[in-house]
Design a protein around this motif. Structure first.
Motif, PDB file in Angstrom:
ATOM      1  N   ARG A 175     -19.844 -56.796  -9.148  1.00 15.72           N
ATOM      2  CA  ARG A 175     -19.913 -55.912 -10.313  1.00 15.72           C
ATOM      3  C   ARG A 175     -19.202 -56.537 -11.517  1.00 15.72           C
ATOM      4  O   ARG A 175     -19.697 -56.489 -12.645  1.00 15.72           O
ATOM      5  CB  ARG A 175     -19.277 -54.555  -9.990  1.00 15.72           C
ATOM      6  CG  ARG A 175     -20.113 -53.643  -9.121  1.00 15.72           C
ATOM      7  CD  ARG A 175     -19.331 -52.392  -8.745  1.00 15.72           C
ATOM      8  NE  ARG A 175     -18.845 -51.686  -9.921  1.00 15.72           N
ATOM      9  CZ  ARG A 175     -17.806 -50.858  -9.911  1.00 15.72           C
ATOM     10  NH1 ARG A 175     -17.133 -50.645  -8.785  1.00 15.72           N
ATOM     11  NH2 ARG A 175     -17.424 -50.236 -11.015  1.00 15.72           N
ATOM     12  N   MET A 176     -18.049 -57.132 -11.252  1.00 15.07           N
ATOM     13  CA  MET A 176     -17.263 -57.693 -12.346  1.00 15.07           C
ATOM     14  C   MET A 176     -17.992 -58.851 -13.021  1.00 15.07           C
ATOM     15  O   MET A 176     -18.104 -58.897 -14.254  1.00 15.07           O
ATOM     16  CB  MET A 176     -15.898 -58.154 -11.839  1.00 15.07           C
ATOM     17  CG  MET A 176     -15.005 -58.737 -12.926  1.00 15.07           C
ATOM     18  SD  MET A 176     -13.301 -58.980 -12.385  1.00 15.07           S
ATOM     19  CE  MET A 176     -13.524 -60.287 -11.188  1.00 15.07           C
ATOM     20  N   THR A 177     -18.502 -59.786 -12.246  1.00 14.48           N
ATOM     21  CA  THR A 177     -19.181 -60.944 -12.843  1.00 14.48           C
ATOM     22  C   THR A 177     -20.487 -60.522 -13.516  1.00 14.48           C
ATOM     23  O   THR A 177     -20.862 -61.102 -14.544  1.00 14.48           O
ATOM     24  CB  THR A 177     -19.450 -62.043 -11.802  1.00 14.48           C
ATOM     25  OG1 THR A 177     -20.155 -61.487 -10.682  1.00 14.48           O
ATOM     26  CG2 THR A 177     -18.147 -62.667 -11.323  1.00 14.48           C
ATOM     27  N   ASN A 178     -21.171 -59.513 -12.978  1.00 15.36           N
ATOM     28  CA  ASN A 178     -22.385 -59.029 -13.626  1.00 15.36           C
ATOM     29  C   ASN A 178     -22.079 -58.488 -15.021  1.00 15.36           C
ATOM     30  O   ASN A 178     -22.851 -58.694 -15.965  1.00 15.36           O
ATOM     31  CB  ASN A 178     -23.060 -57.941 -12.779  1.00 15.36           C
ATOM     32  CG  ASN A 178     -23.874 -58.538 -11.643  1.00 15.36           C
ATOM     33  OD1 ASN A 178     -24.368 -59.655 -11.732  1.00 15.36           O
ATOM     34  ND2 ASN A 178     -24.004 -57.799 -10.549  1.00 15.36           N
ATOM     35  N   ARG A 179     -20.949 -57.797 -15.156  1.00 19.75           N
ATOM     36  CA  ARG A 179     -20.565 -57.284 -16.478  1.00 19.75           C
ATOM     37  C   ARG A 179     -20.153 -58.423 -17.404  1.00 19.75           C
ATOM     38  O   ARG A 179     -20.498 -58.429 -18.592  1.00 19.75           O
ATOM     39  CB  ARG A 179     -19.439 -56.257 -16.329  1.00 19.75           C
ATOM     40  CG  ARG A 179     -19.962 -54.913 -15.865  1.00 19.75           C
ATOM     41  CD  ARG A 179     -18.881 -53.949 -15.482  1.00 19.75           C
ATOM     42  NE  ARG A 179     -18.025 -53.550 -16.593  1.00 19.75           N
ATOM     43  CZ  ARG A 179     -17.094 -52.612 -16.490  1.00 19.75           C
ATOM     44  NH1 ARG A 179     -16.919 -51.975 -15.339  1.00 19.75           N
ATOM     45  NH2 ARG A 179     -16.343 -52.288 -17.531  1.00 19.75           N
ATOM     46  N   LEU A 180     -19.436 -59.397 -16.869  1.00 16.24           N
ATOM     47  CA  LEU A 180     -19.011 -60.524 -17.701  1.00 16.24           C
ATOM     48  C   LEU A 180     -20.203 -61.364 -18.167  1.00 16.24           C
ATOM     49  O   LEU A 180     -20.171 -61.959 -19.252  1.00 16.24           O
ATOM     50  CB  LEU A 180     -18.018 -61.399 -16.934  1.00 16.24           C
ATOM     51  CG  LEU A 180     -16.652 -60.754 -16.643  1.00 16.24           C
ATOM     52  CD1 LEU A 180     -15.835 -61.634 -15.717  1.00 16.24           C
ATOM     53  CD2 LEU A 180     -15.882 -60.499 -17.945  1.00 16.24           C
ATOM     54  N   GLU A 181     -21.247 -61.403 -17.358  1.00 10.42           N
ATOM     55  CA  GLU A 181     -22.432 -62.175 -17.724  1.00 10.42           C
ATOM     56  C   GLU A 181     -23.204 -61.536 -18.879  1.00 10.42           C
ATOM     57  O   GLU A 181     -24.075 -62.175 -19.469  1.00 10.42           O
ATOM     58  CB  GLU A 181     -23.344 -62.343 -16.504  1.00 10.42           C
ATOM     59  CG  GLU A 181     -22.806 -63.350 -15.492  1.00 10.42           C
ATOM     60  CD  GLU A 181     -23.599 -63.357 -14.194  1.00 10.42           C
ATOM     61  OE1 GLU A 181     -24.528 -62.535 -14.068  1.00 10.42           O
ATOM     62  OE2 GLU A 181     -23.274 -64.169 -13.311  1.00 10.42           O
ATOM     63  N   LYS A 182     -22.896 -60.284 -19.215  1.00  8.01           N
ATOM     64  CA  LYS A 182     -23.537 -59.616 -20.341  1.00  8.01           C
ATOM     65  C   LYS A 182     -22.910 -60.006 -21.682  1.00  8.01           C
ATOM     66  O   LYS A 182     -23.416 -59.632 -22.745  1.00  8.01           O
ATOM     67  CB  LYS A 182     -23.475 -58.100 -20.156  1.00  8.01           C
ATOM     68  CG  LYS A 182     -24.294 -57.597 -18.968  1.00  8.01           C
ATOM     69  CD  LYS A 182     -24.140 -56.096 -18.781  1.00  8.01           C
ATOM     70  CE  LYS A 182     -24.947 -55.630 -17.571  1.00  8.01           C
ATOM     71  NZ  LYS A 182     -24.781 -54.168 -17.323  1.00  8.01           N
ATOM     72  N   VAL A 220     -13.355 -52.014 -10.206  1.00  8.99           N
ATOM     73  CA  VAL A 220     -14.226 -53.147 -10.503  1.00  8.99           C
ATOM     74  C   VAL A 220     -13.493 -54.482 -10.424  1.00  8.99           C
ATOM     75  O   VAL A 220     -14.109 -55.523 -10.155  1.00  8.99           O
ATOM     76  CB  VAL A 220     -14.885 -52.964 -11.897  1.00  8.99           C
ATOM     77  CG1 VAL A 220     -13.849 -53.049 -13.007  1.00  8.99           C
ATOM     78  CG2 VAL A 220     -15.998 -53.980 -12.115  1.00  8.99           C
ATOM     79  N   LEU A 241     -14.111 -56.926 -19.812  1.00  7.41           N
ATOM     80  CA  LEU A 241     -15.002 -55.975 -19.155  1.00  7.41           C
ATOM     81  C   LEU A 241     -15.427 -54.854 -20.100  1.00  7.41           C
ATOM     82  O   LEU A 241     -16.345 -54.086 -19.790  1.00  7.41           O
ATOM     83  CB  LEU A 241     -14.337 -55.397 -17.903  1.00  7.41           C
ATOM     84  CG  LEU A 241     -14.147 -56.393 -16.756  1.00  7.41           C
ATOM     85  CD1 LEU A 241     -13.329 -55.781 -15.640  1.00  7.41           C
ATOM     86  CD2 LEU A 241     -15.492 -56.888 -16.228  1.00  7.41           C
ATOM     87  N   THR A 284     -17.466 -54.549 -22.565  1.00  2.40           N
ATOM     88  CA  THR A 284     -18.503 -55.486 -23.011  1.00  2.40           C
ATOM     89  C   THR A 284     -18.768 -55.439 -24.509  1.00  2.40           C
ATOM     90  O   THR A 284     -18.756 -56.483 -25.184  1.00  2.40           O
ATOM     91  CB  THR A 284     -19.816 -55.216 -22.243  1.00  2.40           C
ATOM     92  OG1 THR A 284     -19.543 -55.173 -20.843  1.00  2.40           O
ATOM     93  CG2 THR A 284     -20.833 -56.300 -22.525  1.00  2.40           C
ATOM     94  N   ASN A 285     -19.024 -54.261 -25.059  1.00  2.00           N
ATOM     95  CA  ASN A 285     -19.376 -54.177 -26.479  1.00  2.00           C
ATOM     96  C   ASN A 285     -18.250 -54.671 -27.377  1.00  2.00           C
ATOM     97  O   ASN A 285     -18.478 -55.379 -28.359  1.00  2.00           O
ATOM     98  CB  ASN A 285     -19.759 -52.750 -26.843  1.00  2.00           C
ATOM     99  CG  ASN A 285     -21.062 -52.319 -26.204  1.00  2.00           C
ATOM    100  OD1 ASN A 285     -21.893 -53.163 -25.873  1.00  2.00           O
ATOM    101  ND2 ASN A 285     -21.242 -51.024 -26.010  1.00  2.00           N
TER     102      ASN A 285
END
Length: 346
Positions: free
Chosen positions: A160-167, A154, A94, A96-97
């Motif tokens: 919210r969690m899967t949306n962040r993982l999809e990034k 989250v 999570l 992401t960067n």
């Protein structure tokens, strides 16, 4: 290009079972073209917990963490796909960067990344996670306080969690837990692209805790003043003390313990709080279920009708209190030595 499959959790979705299953079938997996690396792996189960935390410390100007360099040296020239597993990866991914730096590193080694994620109904998940943390003395308060503190996190908001993982620069594969009509290892094998093989029996991983065990853990923490006394130790030293204390109290967590404390499963939710939680997560859950499974959430997970059985620490039944104290009190002098001991525990 080879594939690095990373089973990232979530917690309380059969992860320990899967890791034990992987450990028992290392040869079969290898024969099928799946290599489970040794770097960062626990001794008795194929869990790669130690690979997780360095991801969150992967700053833009920092080198590849040492343990990932070691993993890279291990897998770079192997012909097989790779499989890593740790529920602790959920939080790390999570970030992401920082996680994308890992994706770039694995790509430089010749691997594309596939993330494998299992999701459990939040009412069952939050209840089970509270039990896990209470029996390990991480959480010492009542269930209601835990629910109020964590339900906006989250990790429980799957949309919210899967949306962040999809990034992330990775493919995300999401499955329900438990998978309807299937075993979790069969789902794993299918997503790895390997056929079934003769399986060894895997012992049940984490026992379900009963209300007496949760009450006993909280009472033990209360009597030893764990939170207050270990708070100043620092996270690493605090964890070592808690590990020692858990070994001291291991018998109360066994389902075959003579007093039968775990014959009834703990439930902290009432029908009202469960309904509130479901309403909070309903829209996001349906988004996730339709996106990954093509069906509404309720058709996969159904509905749990909870009956709360939490024992109040402030006003317990006298007979239950006497029974639990009979187990706890002989342990208190040993616990005192562990908590009060100066310096690090070896």
């Amino acid at each position: 290009m080879k594939t690095a499959f990373i089973h990232i959790g979530t917690h309380k979705t059969g992860t320990t079972f899967i890791q034990r299953w992987m450990h028992l079938h290392l040869k079969q997996l290898l024969d099928a073209g799946i290599y489970v690396p040794e770097t960062g792996r626990m001794r008795k189960e194929a869990q790669h917990k130690h690979l997780s935390a360095p991801i969150r410390e992967w700053l833009p100007d920092s080198d590849v963490p040492e343990i990932w360099q070691k993993l890279g040296a291990e897998i770079k020239n192997r012909p097989e796909d790779v499989l890593l597993s740790a529920e602790h990866f959920t939080r790390s991914m999570l970030a992401t960067n920082r996680a994308n730096r890992l994706m770039a590193y694995l790509e430089s080694l010749g691997y594309r990344v596939v993330l494998i994620l299992f999701l459990r109904d939040q009412v069952s998940y939050i209840n089970s996670r509270y039990c896990q943390e209470a029996k390990r003395f991480i959480t010492v308060g009542p269930f209601e306080a835990y629910l109020n503190r964590w339900q906006n996190n989250v990790i429980f908001n799957y949309d919210r969690m899967t949306n962040r993982l999809e990034k992330l620069n990775a493919e995300l594969r999401v499955f329900p837990f438990p998978p309807p009509g299937r075993t979790i290892q069969s789902v794993l094998c299918e997503t790895l692209g390997i056929g079934p093989f003769n399986e060894k029996d895997v012992a049940r991983a984490n026992e379900s805790m009963g209300p007496k065990t949760i009450f006993a853990a909280r009472l033990f923490a209360h009597k030893t003043r764990l939170n207050r006394r270990l708070k100043k130790r620092g996270p690493g030293e605090r964890q070592r003390r808690l590990d020692e204390l858990r070994r001291l109290t291991v018998e109360m967590r066994k389902s075959d313990f003579g007093l039968g404390w775990n014959s009834e499963k703990f439930m902290g939710f009432s029908p009202e709080t469960a309904e509130d939680a479901r309403a909070r997560f309903a829209a996001g859950n349906d988004e996730v279920a339709l996106r990954y499974w093509g069906t509404p959430w309720a058709e996969i997970h159904g509905t749990l009708n909870p009956v709360p059985n939490e024992i109040d620490l402030e006003s317990p039944d006298p007979a239950i209190l006497a029974e639990v104290l009979g187990y706890i009190e002989p342990l208190l002098p040993k616990a005192e030595k562990i908590i009060a001991r100066e310096g690090a525990i070896s």
